[in-house]
Motif scaffolding. Structure first.
Motif, short mmCIF file in Angstrom:
data_model
loop_
_atom_site.label_atom_id
_atom_site.label_comp_id
_atom_site.label_asym_id
_atom_site.label_seq_id
_atom_site.Cartn_x
_atom_site.Cartn_y
_atom_site.Cartn_z
N MET A 126 29.32 58.86 45.00
CA MET A 126 30.65 58.28 45.02
C MET A 126 30.97 57.67 46.38
N LEU A 127 30.66 58.39 47.43
CA LEU A 127 30.93 57.90 48.78
C LEU A 127 30.09 56.67 49.11
N ARG A 128 28.85 56.67 48.64
CA ARG A 128 28.01 55.50 48.85
C ARG A 128 28.62 54.28 48.16
N SER A 129 29.12 54.46 46.95
CA SER A 129 29.73 53.37 46.21
C SER A 129 31.03 52.90 46.86
N LEU A 130 31.88 53.85 47.26
CA LEU A 130 33.18 53.49 47.84
C LEU A 130 33.03 52.77 49.17
N THR A 131 31.98 53.10 49.91
CA THR A 131 31.80 52.47 51.23
C THR A 131 30.86 51.27 51.19
N GLY A 132 30.24 51.03 50.02
CA GLY A 132 29.29 49.93 49.92
C GLY A 132 28.01 50.18 50.68
N SER A 133 27.69 51.45 50.90
CA SER A 133 26.49 51.79 51.66
C SER A 133 25.25 51.69 50.79
N LYS A 134 24.16 51.21 51.36
CA LYS A 134 22.91 51.09 50.61
C LYS A 134 22.21 52.43 50.45
N ALA A 135 22.44 53.33 51.38
CA ALA A 135 21.73 54.62 51.34
C ALA A 135 22.62 55.71 51.89
N ALA A 136 22.42 56.90 51.39
CA ALA A 136 23.07 58.09 51.93
C ALA A 136 22.17 59.27 51.61
N TYR A 137 22.04 60.17 52.56
CA TYR A 137 21.14 61.31 52.40
C TYR A 137 21.94 62.60 52.49
N MET A 138 21.55 63.58 51.67
CA MET A 138 22.19 64.88 51.70
C MET A 138 21.44 65.80 52.65
N LEU A 139 22.15 66.26 53.65
CA LEU A 139 21.59 67.21 54.61
C LEU A 139 22.37 68.51 54.49
N LEU A 140 21.66 69.61 54.29
CA LEU A 140 22.28 70.93 54.25
C LEU A 140 21.99 71.63 55.57
N ALA A 141 23.05 72.04 56.24
CA ALA A 141 22.90 72.59 57.59
C ALA A 141 23.40 74.02 57.65
N SER A 142 22.57 74.90 58.17
CA SER A 142 22.97 76.26 58.48
C SER A 142 22.50 76.57 59.89
N GLU A 143 22.80 77.75 60.40
CA GLU A 143 22.48 78.06 61.79
C GLU A 143 20.98 78.03 62.06
N SER A 271 26.78 64.35 54.66
CA SER A 271 26.30 63.05 54.21
C SER A 271 25.84 62.25 55.43
N VAL A 272 24.59 61.83 55.40
CA VAL A 272 23.98 61.14 56.54
C VAL A 272 23.74 59.67 56.20
N GLU A 273 24.03 58.80 57.16
CA GLU A 273 23.82 57.35 57.08
C GLU A 273 24.91 56.61 56.31
N LEU A 274 26.03 57.25 56.05
CA LEU A 274 27.20 56.52 55.57
C LEU A 274 27.91 55.91 56.77
N PRO A 275 28.75 54.89 56.54
CA PRO A 275 29.51 54.32 57.67
C PRO A 275 30.67 55.20 58.11
N ILE A 276 30.93 56.28 57.38
CA ILE A 276 31.95 57.25 57.75
C ILE A 276 31.30 58.63 57.78
N ASP A 277 31.96 59.59 58.43
CA ASP A 277 31.43 60.95 58.49
C ASP A 277 32.02 61.80 57.38
N ARG A 278 31.18 62.65 56.79
CA ARG A 278 31.65 63.55 55.74
C ARG A 278 30.85 64.84 55.75
N THR A 279 31.55 65.95 55.70
CA THR A 279 30.93 67.24 55.48
C THR A 279 31.58 67.86 54.24
N SER A 280 30.97 68.91 53.73
CA SER A 280 31.49 69.49 52.49
C SER A 280 31.09 70.95 52.37
N VAL A 281 31.88 71.68 51.60
CA VAL A 281 31.44 73.00 51.16
C VAL A 281 30.23 72.81 50.26
N ASP A 282 29.43 73.84 50.15
CA ASP A 282 28.23 73.76 49.31
C ASP A 282 28.35 74.71 48.12
#
Length: 317
Positions: A126-143, A271-282
């Protein structure tokens, strides 16, 4: 960049409203002043009542109308799905305009979203579509473990096809750039194999030799500290023990299972490589406990902390 965090409320019938309110209530005065919830005020007030929390939400909510709000807790509906989409859409536009510096998303329900006519496989698409981004990658980050995915919400058959040399290399680059941004100057990146034991020289498949190894070689030629392909049955253990800063997983479950084993309540979806920053609960909407005031908001706190790190230029706060 704005230092204001915009939290999208998620599905109004799920636990999103509760974890948003509880997280806001626990913030210090300064952080609370730099936080907005994109949602529906009557729903958030109902969540506050369910939690028994005395907090003034005035000035902290970007209030968007939802017909019949507050909706019944725990019930899937297209009205809720459409509302969840509109909260995100408004936050995206404000992020693009610089009003907020990062979006933190509470959980949505994909079935409700699609029932409302918004046909996405989840937040990232959805975020890729709303921002017109060609690519977006899901990164899961923990300590102690971070994972970025070559593909996510597709069948295993399609995931294998998507693990091309070009896409694996692009994922390595995206992960490397993100880790540098959050303060790791020379990220050590492990690339997981796609077949058992990386194919055992073609005995169990040739994709690792023909697609993944060339991507790793290309990344190394660019100066990226990448290693692989490494058998997936050992690489996550090695990374968790400190051997690597990031693992490139070839498909959804390959990356999600180890993260959820070691950091179920604390891992953050980025979300990595979008033109905006986004984090989320998992985690999901948890309809079975919505409205009961018992939802754990620890994952939301982790997502907010990561978002503040991004808007502060990668510095931990």
């Amino acid at each position: 960049m704005s230092d204001v965090i915009g939290i999208t409320m998620g599905d109004p019938a799920g636990v999103g409203p509760e974890i948003c309110v509880r997280a806001l209530a626990e913030m210090g005065e300064g952080d609370r002043a730099r936080t907005r919830i994109y949602g529906n005020l009557p729903t958030l007030e109902a969540a506050r009542t369910a939690l028994g929390i005395d907090i003034d939400l005035t000035g902290h909510v970007v209030d968007l109308a939802v017909e019949g709000a507050p909706l019944p807790w725990g019930q899937l509906s297209p009205v809720a799905g459409d509302a969840a989409f509109r909260f995100i859409e408004k936050a995206v536009r404000d992020a693009e305009a610089g009003v907020i510096g990062c979006i933190v998303t509470a959980p949505i329900n994909k079935e409700a979203l699609n029932a409302a006519g918004h046909h996405y496989d989840g937040h990232t698409g959805m975020l890729r579509s709303l921002t017109g981004s060609k690519a977006a990658y899901m990164l899961l980050a923990s300590e102690r473990l971070k994972v970025i995915h070559v593909s996510t919400h597709v069948s295993l058959k399609d995931a294998i096809e998507r693990s091309t040399t070009e896409r694996v290399l692009a994922t390595i680059r995206a992960g490397n750039a993100h880790l540098k941004r959050i303060g790791i100057p020379a990220p050590r990146i492990a690339v997981a194999g796609i077949n058992p034991h990386c194919g055992e020289n073609g005995l169990f498949g040739t994709e690792d030799d023909e697609r993944i190894a060339p991507a790793v070689a290309a990344a190394r030629a660019e100066g990226i500290d990448a290693a692989g392909p490494i058998s997936a049955d050992t690489v996550f253990h090695r990374a968790y023990g400190g051997g690597f800063d990031l693992v490139v997983a070839q498909y959804h479950d390959q990356g999600h299972i180890p993260i959820k084993l070691v950091a179920f309540d604390t891992a953050v979806n980025v979300s990595v490589e979008l033109p905006i920053d986004r984090t989320s609960v998992d985690h999901g909407t948890a309809f079975d406990i919505a409205g009961k005031g018992i939802a754990n908001h620890g994952n939301m706190n982790s997502a907010i902390a990561y978002a503040r790190r991004l808007v502060s230029g990668g510095r931990a706060q």
